[in-house]
Each structure stands twice: as structure tokens, then as C-alpha cells.
Write a protein that holds these residues in place. Structure first.
Motif, PDB file in Angstrom:
ATOM      1  N   LEU A  94       0.838  -1.211   0.000  1.00  0.00           N
ATOM      2  CA  LEU A  94       0.000   0.000   0.000  1.00  0.00           C
ATOM      3  C   LEU A  94       0.866   1.251   0.000  1.00  0.00           C
ATOM      4  CD1 LEU A  94      -3.039  -0.712   2.341  1.00  0.00           C
ATOM      5  CD2 LEU A  94      -3.104  -0.056  -0.065  1.00  0.00           C
ATOM      6  N   GLY A  95       1.996   1.189   0.705  1.00  0.00           N
ATOM      7  CA  GLY A  95       2.930   2.322   0.729  1.00  0.00           C
ATOM      8  C   GLY A  95       3.413   2.633  -0.687  1.00  0.00           C
ATOM      9  N   GLN A  96       3.689   1.576  -1.467  1.00  0.00           N
ATOM     10  CA  GLN A  96       4.151   1.776  -2.855  1.00  0.00           C
ATOM     11  C   GLN A  96       3.036   2.385  -3.698  1.00  0.00           C
ATOM     12  OE1 GLN A  96       5.116  -2.261  -3.778  1.00  0.00           O
ATOM     13  NE2 GLN A  96       7.154  -2.146  -2.863  1.00  0.00           N
ATOM     14  N   LEU A  97       1.816   1.904  -3.493  1.00  0.00           N
ATOM     15  CA  LEU A  97       0.689   2.397  -4.300  1.00  0.00           C
ATOM     16  C   LEU A  97       0.388   3.862  -3.956  1.00  0.00           C
ATOM     17  CD1 LEU A  97      -1.713  -0.669  -4.287  1.00  0.00           C
ATOM     18  CD2 LEU A  97      -0.287   0.132  -6.157  1.00  0.00           C
ATOM     19  N   LYS A  98       0.615   4.215  -2.703  1.00  0.00           N
ATOM     20  CA  LYS A  98       0.402   5.608  -2.284  1.00  0.00           C
ATOM     21  C   LYS A  98       1.283   6.534  -3.129  1.00  0.00           C
ATOM     22  CE  LYS A  98       1.312   8.696   1.549  1.00  0.00           C
ATOM     23  NZ  LYS A  98       2.076   8.870   2.771  1.00  0.00           N
ATOM     24  N   LYS A  99       2.551   6.130  -3.291  1.00  0.00           N
ATOM     25  CA  LYS A  99       3.496   6.938  -4.089  1.00  0.00           C
ATOM     26  C   LYS A  99       2.994   7.065  -5.520  1.00  0.00           C
ATOM     27  CE  LYS A  99       7.892   6.312  -1.789  1.00  0.00           C
ATOM     28  NZ  LYS A  99       8.523   5.034  -1.529  1.00  0.00           N
ATOM     29  N   LEU A 100       2.541   5.947  -6.072  1.00  0.00           N
ATOM     30  CA  LEU A 100       2.058   5.940  -7.456  1.00  0.00           C
ATOM     31  C   LEU A 100       0.873   6.889  -7.599  1.00  0.00           C
ATOM     32  CD1 LEU A 100       2.225   4.608 -10.286  1.00  0.00           C
ATOM     33  CD2 LEU A 100       0.686   2.833  -9.442  1.00  0.00           C
ATOM     34  N   LYS A 101       0.003   6.864  -6.603  1.00  0.00           N
ATOM     35  CA  LYS A 101      -1.215   7.679  -6.669  1.00  0.00           C
ATOM     36  C   LYS A 101      -0.906   9.174  -6.570  1.00  0.00           C
ATOM     37  CE  LYS A 101      -5.869   8.009  -4.851  1.00  0.00           C
ATOM     38  NZ  LYS A 101      -6.989   7.284  -4.296  1.00  0.00           N
ATOM     39  N   THR A 102       0.186   9.518  -5.925  1.00  0.00           N
ATOM     40  CA  THR A 102       0.554  10.932  -5.818  1.00  0.00           C
ATOM     41  C   THR A 102       0.719  11.546  -7.211  1.00  0.00           C
ATOM     42  OG1 THR A 102       1.797  10.212  -3.900  1.00  0.00           O
ATOM     43  CG2 THR A 102       2.136  12.483  -4.565  1.00  0.00           C
ATOM     44  N   GLY A 103       1.296  10.770  -8.125  1.00  0.00           N
ATOM     45  CA  GLY A 103       1.466  11.262  -9.488  1.00  0.00           C
ATOM     46  C   GLY A 103       0.260  10.977 -10.369  1.00  0.00           C
ATOM     47  N   LYS A 104      -0.722  10.287  -9.860  1.00  0.00           N
ATOM     48  CA  LYS A 104      -1.890   9.857 -10.662  1.00  0.00           C
ATOM     49  C   LYS A 104      -3.140   9.968  -9.808  1.00  0.00           C
ATOM     50  CE  LYS A 104      -2.458   5.954 -12.954  1.00  0.00           C
ATOM     51  NZ  LYS A 104      -2.371   4.524 -13.163  1.00  0.00           N
ATOM     52  N   PRO A 105      -3.548  11.181  -9.454  1.00  0.00           N
ATOM     53  CA  PRO A 105      -4.609  11.349  -8.448  1.00  0.00           C
ATOM     54  C   PRO A 105      -5.941  10.697  -8.825  1.00  0.00           C
ATOM     55  CG  PRO A 105      -3.803  13.482  -9.283  1.00  0.00           C
ATOM     56  CD  PRO A 105      -3.032  12.441  -9.983  1.00  0.00           C
ATOM     57  N   GLY A 106      -6.160  10.443 -10.101  1.00  0.00           N
ATOM     58  CA  GLY A 106      -7.433   9.835 -10.514  1.00  0.00           C
ATOM     59  C   GLY A 106      -7.529   8.349 -10.205  1.00  0.00           C
ATOM     60  N   MET A 107      -6.417   7.766  -9.833  1.00  0.00           N
ATOM     61  CA  MET A 107      -6.403   6.307  -9.618  1.00  0.00           C
ATOM     62  C   MET A 107      -7.130   5.941  -8.314  1.00  0.00           C
ATOM     63  SD  MET A 107      -3.001   3.954  -9.442  1.00  0.00           S
ATOM     64  CE  MET A 107      -2.715   3.777  -7.713  1.00  0.00           C
ATOM     65  N   ALA A 108      -7.955   4.903  -8.392  1.00  0.00           N
ATOM     66  CA  ALA A 108      -8.663   4.461  -7.180  1.00  0.00           C
ATOM     67  C   ALA A 108      -7.959   3.236  -6.607  1.00  0.00           C
ATOM     68  CB  ALA A 108     -10.104   4.119  -7.527  1.00  0.00           C
ATOM     69  N   ILE A 109      -7.900   3.167  -5.291  1.00  0.00           N
ATOM     70  CA  ILE A 109      -7.262   2.025  -4.629  1.00  0.00           C
ATOM     71  C   ILE A 109      -8.272   1.357  -3.700  1.00  0.00           C
ATOM     72  CG2 ILE A 109      -5.436   1.294  -3.024  1.00  0.00           C
ATOM     73  CD1 ILE A 109      -3.727   3.594  -4.034  1.00  0.00           C
ATOM     74  N   GLY A 110      -8.408   0.045  -3.867  1.00  0.00           N
ATOM     75  CA  GLY A 110      -9.321  -0.698  -2.999  1.00  0.00           C
ATOM     76  C   GLY A 110      -8.603  -1.850  -2.323  1.00  0.00           C
ATOM     77  N   VAL A 111      -9.029  -2.181  -1.125  1.00  0.00           N
ATOM     78  CA  VAL A 111      -8.485  -3.340  -0.418  1.00  0.00           C
ATOM     79  C   VAL A 111      -9.648  -4.275  -0.123  1.00  0.00           C
ATOM     80  CG1 VAL A 111      -7.185  -4.143   1.583  1.00  0.00           C
ATOM     81  CG2 VAL A 111      -6.763  -1.853   0.676  1.00  0.00           C
ATOM     82  N   CYS A 112      -9.508  -5.538  -0.532  1.00  0.00           N
ATOM     83  CA  CYS A 112     -10.590  -6.483  -0.278  1.00  0.00           C
ATOM     84  C   CYS A 112      -9.995  -7.780   0.275  1.00  0.00           C
ATOM     85  CB  CYS A 112     -11.397  -6.717  -1.556  1.00  0.00           C
ATOM     86  SG  CYS A 112     -10.419  -7.306  -2.943  1.00  0.00           S
ATOM     87  N   GLY A 113     -10.829  -8.774   0.489  1.00  0.00           N
ATOM     88  CA  GLY A 113     -10.334 -10.051   0.997  1.00  0.00           C
ATOM     89  C   GLY A 113     -10.252 -10.075   2.513  1.00  0.00           C
ATOM     90  N   CYS A 114      -9.492 -11.059   2.995  1.00  0.00           N
ATOM     91  CA  CYS A 114      -9.527 -11.387   4.426  1.00  0.00           C
ATOM     92  C   CYS A 114      -8.941 -10.311   5.324  1.00  0.00           C
ATOM     93  CB  CYS A 114      -8.827 -12.717   4.651  1.00  0.00           C
ATOM     94  SG  CYS A 114      -9.757 -14.052   3.875  1.00  0.00           S
ATOM     95  N   LEU A 115      -7.835  -9.696   4.897  1.00  0.00           N
ATOM     96  CA  LEU A 115      -7.256  -8.650   5.750  1.00  0.00           C
ATOM     97  C   LEU A 115      -8.172  -7.431   5.810  1.00  0.00           C
ATOM     98  CD1 LEU A 115      -4.631  -8.353   7.431  1.00  0.00           C
ATOM     99  CD2 LEU A 115      -3.701  -7.008   5.552  1.00  0.00           C
ATOM    100  N   ALA A 116      -8.917  -7.197   4.753  1.00  0.00           N
ATOM    101  CA  ALA A 116      -9.895  -6.099   4.740  1.00  0.00           C
ATOM    102  C   ALA A 116     -10.956  -6.363   5.806  1.00  0.00           C
ATOM    103  CB  ALA A 116     -10.531  -5.981   3.357  1.00  0.00           C
TER     104      ALA A 116
END
Ligand code: 5AD
Ligand code: SF4
Length: 437
Positions: free
Chosen positions: A62-84
């Protein structure tokens, strides 16, 4: 413009199949798959919590995806499954970039979550209670393998093994209506799937009114077009003679069975609340081998459970050598939330756990090599599943006993059954050449 999704899946086959259902829903909504997260408008992490390591990975990712999203604000991130399901709204805490969290029984809520997100709502949460009926039927499932179809027959688990977080995340056991299972299987057969693998946390507990797991296997066996039947995972204390007698009598039922042992010492099994002794387990293995002498058994094994002594571990090794598994998944015990074992002292030192794991894996490697070498010279029916990782013009498939075989052949054989003569063997796969189509 088309929207693109990227799903990253962790954990077991149930989770992998949930991802196939999610992909089906997204494709119906007009999304197309993306090869990686960089190009995607929606990134979903389908998470696992069964061991600490699996859970840890998600937070790093998630930390890596956060960085990616900083440059791509339109990107949506979802967490599903057991840890969710485990972390619930905690996932949002300090993570404003996470747009949605949904549990394993909430896959069918995805269209509504996406709609709400498009209407500007943020940090959406969809979770289910432990007794809530899951939605078993999903119109479109985008299956990863074109010839092999996974079908969910039940959700949840009532066993409460003391090490396992699953009952707290996937809830109580609920069996799916057999009509709906059979209809999905018939549809798969019509679409050209030749192998069916039934999925559930504890498939042998399947029961719908008076219709049990053996009845289900017998009914599925009659579907024309289906040539192989598998299932995962059974619990050793629930696999009864009615099911075991089907080996050797239902030709489509593959001669492989994943029968998780977990530990070989009766004291440890008791503390794990596994409901069987080593003697019960070995008696079932013997019964199965009488019915089907060439059945390949595989297993899950935990080392370093609280209080496990060197002698206890030696009893696990003793069963591993006696049974001669065709493959095992082996793990160091790790503490999980909600579980009873959390109250026991995690007293086997980390280094000792690593030593036991290494010893187990080394022995298992030798056993696998020995068993696989015994197959040299035999002719095996193989379902051609993919290109081999070994290189060009090489195909890869599986025997009925679920061993991987690599051999030379052309693309038109994908999805077909061929007879392969086994010429060489390593610990993890066999080599051979096609002797007839
Ligand atoms: N620690 C280590 N391994 C575990 N498993 C389940 N819970 C734990 C735990 N707390 C293993 C079991 C199970 C497999 C899916 O994961 O072997 O069968
Ligand atoms: Fe992991 Fe268990 Fe959930 Fe499967 S059911 S993803 S193994 S926690």
C-alpha cells in the motif's frame, strides 16, 4: 475511454477465485484488465491474513501504491479479501488514499461501491457479519485458466482450529444450493471447461438439507464434458468412508487429495484443536490407499506451534516420511488475531522454527524426487494447460495426480488431453514426450 483495472491477489485458491469473480464484475461494468498497476484506473489488493507475513506484505504494498497515486490522483485504490475484513475501517486510518475496503463476502457490492465513488463519496466500507449468506452466484466470472474452472461450494469454517484466523474473517460455514452448483458446472462444461475444482474452506462439511459432499461429487460426475474433478480443502476428521469410497469408483475423480496434517504429535494436535489423532489420520491414509493405491496426497504443515518440542516435531517428520506426500505447504507458526492460540506462549524460538522448517523441507524435497523418479517410464494422461516456463515450444500440463509435466508440443494442444511418456523427473516436475493424442 475504457477504464482499466489491476487486481493483485494474495493467499489461497478461494481468494484467487474471488479475484476471478471481481474481474467478471468489472468486465461487465466496461473495465478492461491492465497488465500492471501503472496503467490502471482501479487497483485492488485482494488480501490474505492467514499468516503474519502475508498480512505484512499488504501494508508495504500500500505504501508503494500511495506513491504511485501521488502522481496519478485519478487512480482508485481498494483493499478487499480477508485482511480487509480483519482491519475494517482501520485501513483508512492514516491512509486517505485508500478509496474502498470490502470483505470476502462483499464482492457483489463492488458495482454499488464504484457508483458511490463516482458520485464523490470517499473511503467506502462494505463488510459482512459472520452469519451473513454470501452471494454464491456471480453472472460473469473471468476465469484465469481456460480449461479449469473453480467453483465455490461453501463459504466459511466452523472448526476454529486454535491457530487459524479464517473463521473470524470468512464467518460460519454456509453451503451453496446444489442446483446452483450443478448449473454453474454445466455452464462451464458447455463453455469447454474440462476440469472442475470445488472450493471451500472445509469442503467435506458441505451439506444442503440431506445432500452431502459425496452426493455432490456423484452428481457432478455425470455432467458430460467434465473429465476431471478435484476439490480443496477437506478436513481430515470430516473425510468419511462415503467420500473415500468414491476413489477408485468415480473415474473422473482425480487421484490426488490435499489432506492437511498440520502436526504429527497428538499433544500438539490437541492444542491445535484438530479433532483427530495421528492414528486417526494414518488410518484414513491407509483406507484411501486401499481404495486407490496410486493416490497422491499433499498436506499443510505448521512447525513451531506453541509448546512444540523437538520430540513433537520428530513425530511430524515421522508421518511425513511414512505418508510420502507428493507435495507440502509448510509454515512457521505465527500468532494471529482473535485466535485461541494467541493466549498460548509463542515459545519456540524463531531460529528453532527456521531450523525445523528447513529440515522438513529438505526431507520433503528428497521424498518428492524419489516419488517423481518412480514415475519415469510410465505413460500418464496429461491435460495441456500452458506454455512451459522452461522455454519455447515446450508445453506444461498436469497428470491426474496433479504433478506438473513439461514436454514438447504445439499450441493447438492447449486444453487437450495427451498421453505423455515420462522420461525424467526433478523434485517439482516431470519431463516427458507425447506418445499419443
Ligand atoms: N501460522 C502458520 N501457519 C498457519 N496456517 C494457518 N494459520 C497459521 C498460522 N497462524 C497454515 C495452515 C493452513 C494453511 C492455509 O496455512 O497450515 O492449512
Ligand atoms: Fe488467506 Fe485464509 Fe483468507 Fe484464504 S481464506 S485468503 S488463506 S486468510
Amino acid at each position: 475511454m475504457d477504464k482499466k483495472y489491476y487486481i493483485e491477489t494474495y493467499g489461497c485458491q478461494m481468494n484467487a477465485h474471488d479475484s476471478e469473480k471481481i474481474a467478471g464484475i468489472l468486465s461487465r461494468l466496461g473495465y478492461s484488465p491492465s497488465a500492471d498497476e501503472f496503467d490502471a484506473d482501479l487497483v485492488l489488493l485482494n488480501t490474505c491474513s492467514v499468516r503474519e507475513k502475508a498480512a505484512h506484505k499488504i501494508f508495504t504494498r500500500l505504501g508503494q501504491l500511495k506513491k504511485l497515486k501521488t502522481g496519478k490522483p485519478g487512480m482508485a485504490i481498494g483493499v478487499c479479501g480477508c485482511l480487509a475484513q480483519q482491519e475494517k475501517e482501520l485501513f483508512f486510518k492514516g491512509r486517505p488514499y485508500v478509496d474502498m475496503v470490502f470483505g470476502p463476502k462483499n464482492v457483489s457490492d463492488l458495482p454499488s461501491l464504484l457508483e458511490q465513488m463516482e458520485n464523490g463519496r470517499k473511503q467506502l466500507l462494505a463488510l459482512s457479519g459472520p452469519r451473513q449468506e454470501p452471494t454464491f452466484e456471480v453472472d460473469t466470472v473471468l476465469r484465469n485458466a481456460p480449461f479449469k474452472a473453480y467453483i465455490t461450494i461453501m463459504e466459511g469454517c466452523d472448526k476454529f482450529c486454535t491457530f487459524c484466523v479464517v473463521p473470524f474473517l470468512r464467518g460460519r460455514e454456509i453451503s451453496r444450493d446444489p442446483h446452483s452448483i450443478l448449473e454453474e458446472a454445466r455452464r462451464c462444461a458447455e463453455e469447454g471447461f474440462v476440469e472442475i475444482c470445488l472450493l471451500g474452506q472445509n469442503v467435506n462439511s458441505y451439506r444442503y438439507d440431506h445432500f452431502d459432499f459425496a452426493d455432490l461429487l456423484i452428481s457432478l460426475h455425470e455432467i458430460p464434458g467434465i473429465r476431471r474433478l478435484r476439490y480443496t480443502s477437506p478436513h481430515p476428521s470430516d473425510i468419511n468412508p462415503k467420500v473415500m469410497d468414491l476413489y477408485g469408483s468415480l473415474p473422473k475423480l482425480c487421484n490426488n487429495l490435499h489432506l492437511p496434517l498440520q502436526a504429527g504429535s497428538n499433544e500438539v494436535l490437541k492444542r491445535m484443536k484438530r479433532d483427530y489423532s495421528r492414528e486417526d489420520y494414518l488410518a484414513k491414509v491407509e483406507y484411501l490407499r486401499q481404495r486407490c493405491p496410486d493416490i497422491a496426497l499433499s498436506s499443510d504443515i505448521i512447525v513451531g506451534f506453541p509448546g512444540e518440542t523437538r520430540e513433537d516435531f520428530a513425530r511430524t517428520m515421522d508421518i511425513v516420511r511414512q505418508v510420502e506426500y507428493s507435495g507440502i505447504f509448510s509454515f512457521k507458526y505465527s500468532q494471529r488475531p482473535f485466535t485461541t492460540a494467541l493466549k498460548m506462549e509463542d515459545d519456540v524460538p524463531e531460529e528453532e522454527k527456521s531450523d525445523r522448517l528447513a529440515e522438513l523441507q529438505q526431507s520433503q524435497r528428497e521424498i518428492q524426487l524419489r516419488l517423481n523418479k518412480r514415475m519415469i517410464g510410465a505413460s500418464q494422461e496429461v491435460l495441456v494447460e500452458s506454455h512451459s516456463r522452461k522455454g519455447d515450444a515446450m508445453l506444461s500440463g498436469r497428470t491426474g495426480c496433479n504433478r506438473v509435466v513439461n514436454f514438447q508440443g504445439s499450441d493447438d494442444l492447449l486444453g487437450k488431453f495427451v498421453q505423455v511418456q515420462i522420461t525424467d523427473a526433478g523434485p517439482n516436475s516431470l519431463q516427458g514426450h507425447i506418445c499419443s493424442l
